[in-house]
Every structure is written in C-alpha cells, then in structure tokens.
Design a protein around this motif. Structure first.
Motif, short mmCIF file in Angstrom:
data_model
loop_
_atom_site.label_atom_id
_atom_site.label_comp_id
_atom_site.label_asym_id
_atom_site.label_seq_id
_atom_site.Cartn_x
_atom_site.Cartn_y
_atom_site.Cartn_z
N TYR A 58 5.38 -6.76 6.35
CA TYR A 58 4.12 -7.49 6.39
C TYR A 58 4.22 -8.76 5.56
O TYR A 58 5.13 -8.92 4.74
CB TYR A 58 2.96 -6.62 5.89
CG TYR A 58 3.13 -6.13 4.46
CD1 TYR A 58 2.67 -6.88 3.38
CD2 TYR A 58 3.74 -4.91 4.19
CE1 TYR A 58 2.81 -6.43 2.08
CE2 TYR A 58 3.90 -4.44 2.90
CZ TYR A 58 3.43 -5.21 1.85
OH TYR A 58 3.58 -4.76 0.55
N TYR B 270 -6.45 -4.04 7.00
CA TYR B 270 -5.03 -4.04 7.35
C TYR B 270 -4.32 -2.74 6.99
O TYR B 270 -3.29 -2.42 7.58
CB TYR B 270 -4.31 -5.21 6.67
CG TYR B 270 -4.78 -6.56 7.15
CD1 TYR B 270 -4.57 -6.96 8.46
CD2 TYR B 270 -5.44 -7.44 6.30
CE1 TYR B 270 -5.00 -8.19 8.91
CE2 TYR B 270 -5.87 -8.68 6.74
CZ TYR B 270 -5.65 -9.05 8.05
OH TYR B 270 -6.09 -10.27 8.50
N VAL C 227 -2.17 -9.85 4.39
CA VAL C 227 -2.76 -8.50 4.38
C VAL C 227 -3.76 -8.27 3.25
O VAL C 227 -4.52 -7.29 3.30
CB VAL C 227 -1.66 -7.44 4.29
CG1 VAL C 227 -0.77 -7.48 5.52
CG2 VAL C 227 -0.82 -7.62 3.01
N ILE D 186 0.83 -5.58 10.16
CA ILE D 186 1.87 -4.70 9.60
C ILE D 186 2.67 -4.11 10.75
O ILE D 186 2.10 -3.53 11.70
CB ILE D 186 1.26 -3.57 8.76
CG1 ILE D 186 0.42 -4.15 7.60
CG2 ILE D 186 2.35 -2.67 8.19
CD1 ILE D 186 -0.29 -3.11 6.76
#
Length: 415
Positions: A182, A151, A187, A205
């Motif tokens: 995010y 991520y 993440v 994101i």
C-alpha cells in the motif's frame, strides 16, 4: 562490651547503606531506556512517519520485524544469502542468525525491503529498543486512521478485529499469510468521495501470493501491554487455527525463546534520517533534525576520543624512543671515556718504565687487551735482566771514579 555493641551497630548501618545503594543502582539501570527516549527519542509524529509503511502488516509478521530490525547486519546478510540462493528459504533454518531474522527471511519481499532501506531498519530497531511502547502505540494510532478512512477492512487475505480500542490484523487463512502492499500517502487519509467496504480497501491495499505459515511465526503482539511475546504455538485465535497445520520443530519452538531477544547495540549505529521517506499526509512537515543533531554530536565525541588516544599513544612512543636514545648515548660515551683512560694509562706507564701508579696498584692481566702483550713471562724476565745489568754498571762506575759521566751515558741508552 560497649565497643563490641558499637561495632555491631556500625556494621549494620554500613550494610543497610550498601543495600540501598545497590537498589538505587538497579532502579536507575532499569530506567535507562526511558531516559534515553526522553533525551533523544522520537516524537509521536516522527514515530508515525517511521511506522507508516508497515503498520498495516499482520500482527504475526510485525512481531518478528520489530526484534529483527535490531539485528541490522544479519538482515543485510539474510537478504544477500536469499538473493544468492534464488529466494529459497528452505535452508534458512540452518543459518546462524537470530531467530527473528530467520523468521522474516521466510518472506523474501520483507527482508529485501529491510535490507534495501538500512537506515530505516536501523531507526526502527533503535526506536524499538528505546521506545517499544511508543512503537506499538504508533501502530494502533495509524491503524485507527486507516480504518476510519475505510482502507483497513477484513478481506479474503486478512481479518481485522476490533476489541475495545485495539485493532488486530491476523491471517484469514490457517496455512498462508499475505503481506499487504500500500501507499502510506493514501491509506491514512480520508478519501475525497465517501465510500465504504472492501471496494475502497481493494483500491488502496493489494496482496501478492500467499506465503506459508510455519513454526517460525512463534511471536505475537500483545496490544494491551504494548509488548511482543513468544507463544510457542500455544494460545488462542489465529495461533490455535494455524497450529493444526504447522510442523513444530526445535529451531523455532524452544524455551530459550521465551524471552524475545533484541540487539541493544543497535542504538550505537549512525542513521542518516535524510534517507527515510517523509509522508506529508501522515504528518505534515515532519523531520528528524533533532535526532540528526544527536547523531552528529555522538560522532564528534567518538572522533575526538580517537584523536586524543592517538596523540597520547604517539607521545608515549616518542618519549620511549628518546629515553632509549639517551641511555644508548650515555653507554657509548662511557665506553669511549673508559677507552681513552685506558689508552692514556698505557702510554704513561710506557714512558715511566712500568712504575706509574696504575701499574703499581692494578696488576695487568694477561691477554686483557687486543693491542698489547704486557702479560707474557718472557718479556717480564727480559725486563728484569736489563734492570740488573744497569744497576751493576752504575756500581762499577761509581767505584772506579768515573763519576757522573759513565752513569749518565748508561742511563740514556735503551736496551
């Protein structure tokens, strides 16, 4: 001579002991934050849960958020001011806030987030004051997890730089900086379906509108020493690239900022850790029960001290009042007694014809009483004439042989 030598040796010994004590004091005071962290600091799991919402922010922004979080009241004031001024950060430079708060104020969405979550902001400020190394270590730990999950990657908005075991996130463009949005529950966790590249990053994101890079971004993170430092727009990397577009002014570029200031008093504020979000995918079942207990104990001590002080203050006041009353009563009693004595003496003297011991030993002063005129000269002459007439009559009676009858009759008559 021996006595002088002995005194000199004794003085040197005392001086050495004093210097050693001062050195020990300096060493102890230098380690106060570490002692506080060991006693009631956050664990690695608690720290990761606290830093999860901002660990992927770009380094220049984090370098301002950390010190700004120690000025909680100013953060709240800045958010209120921005809302009243319609998100106009142009006049922030004239406000009387810490330079870090003014810097974050140029990015309204960040200052609003910090103001809306004051318990979180306070907890972050306390952690940064007491455990600054642990704070920056937590950011690196979380970034490593997000990168391993695919991520955290370089995008048109930011550049991810890996140097040895350090992960830097810097602006990709020299004139604007982007604040990522995010979900911390996503993440830091490996995706179910393996994937790589910007596709995964873009799915987790997102970025809003780019915001200006200005002179206010005067700090950066040194991930090797785990510190925030002031660069004053002299350095390398993104600092060099952006410095060509930044209008440097004394509001943010000043030698007095060479030391990054924090508000250490933030550690005395109370935090309700129940208001801090818990991310089970970061660390399952993490809680802050131990920190809450410390806060409660600190509050109890303060309340008890306040109560004791109030009780003592009331007792002292009451004693003063009682003492004054006693003194006042004594004065009144003495006055009454004196008046009674004076009245009794006056009556006795009147009955005795002014020949009592009081009138003989203490001459009556003119006008000394509001109820008598015993000091007038006319009354004195009248009394003297009556006395002479009485003595003359008594002598005539004795010589004429009238005896006791005439004397008694004369003695019983009032003139």
């Amino acid at each position: 001579m021996r006595r002088i030598i002995t005194l000199c040796l004794l003085s040197c010994l005392i001086a050495n002991v004093t210097l050693a004590a001062r050195a020990a004091t300096r060493r102890d005071s230098a380690y106060i934050p570490a002692a506080m962290a060991a006693e009631g600091g956050l664990s690695a799991e608690q720290m990761d849960n606290l830093l999860a919402p901002i660990a992927l922010y770009p380094d220049p922004l984090l370098a301002q958020i950390f010190p700004a979080s120690t000025f909680v009241d100013q953060v709240d004031q800045a958010a209120r001011w921005l809302r009243s001024n319609k998100d106009n950060p142009a006049k922030i430079d004239t406000q009387n806030w810490d330079v870090s708060v003014k810097s974050v104020g140029h990015y309204p969405q960040v200052i609003y987030m910090m103001s809306d979550k004051l318990d979180w902001t306070t907890a972050l400020g306390q952690a940064y004051v007491n455990q600054s190394t642990d704070v920056l270590t937590s950011v690196q730990r979380l970034r490593a997890r997000a990168k391993a999950a695919g991520y955290l990657a370089t995008t048109p908005q930011q550049i991810v730089i890996v140097e040895k075991e350090v992960i830097k996130v810097v602006p990709a463009q020299p004139q604007v900086i982007y604040v990522p949005t995010y979900n911390p529950q996503v993440v830091y966790v490996q995706p179910a379906a393996p994937s790589t590249g910007t596709v995964v990053a873009a799915a987790a994101i997102s970025f809003g509108v780019g915001l200006a890079i200005g002179a206010w971004l005067n700090n950066d993170c040194n991930w090797y020493s785990h510190t925030v430092y002031y660069h004053g727009w002299h350095g390398s990397g993104w600092v060099t690239t952006s410095s060509h577009y930044v209008h440097v002014n004394s509001v943010y570029v000043n030698n007095r900022y060479s030391t990054v200031h924090v508000n250490t008093a933030v550690v005395n504020r109370n935090v309700n850790y129940n208001n801090i979000s818990h991310y089970n995918t970061v660390n399952r079942n993490v809680n802050y029960n131990n920190v809450n207990v410390n806060n409660v104990n600190r509050n109890n001590v303060n309340v008890n001290n306040a109560n004791v002080n109030n009780v003592n203050r009331n007792n002292v006041s009451a004693n003063n009042v009682n003492t004054n009353n006693v003194n006042r009563n004594n004065v009144n009693t003495n006055n009454v007694a004196n008046r009674n004595i004076n009245s009794n003496d006056a009556r006795i003297n009147s009955m005795r014809g002014g020949t009592g011991p009081t009138s003989a030993t203490q001459p009556v002063q003119r006008g000394s009483s509001a109820f008598s005129r015993s000091g007038s000269s006319s009354e004195t002459r009248a009394a003297s004439q009556r006395g002479q007439a009485s003595r003359a009559s008594a002598q005539q009676s004795a010589s004429s042989g009238a005896g006791g009858r005439a004397g008694r009759a004369s003695g019983g008559r009032r003139h």
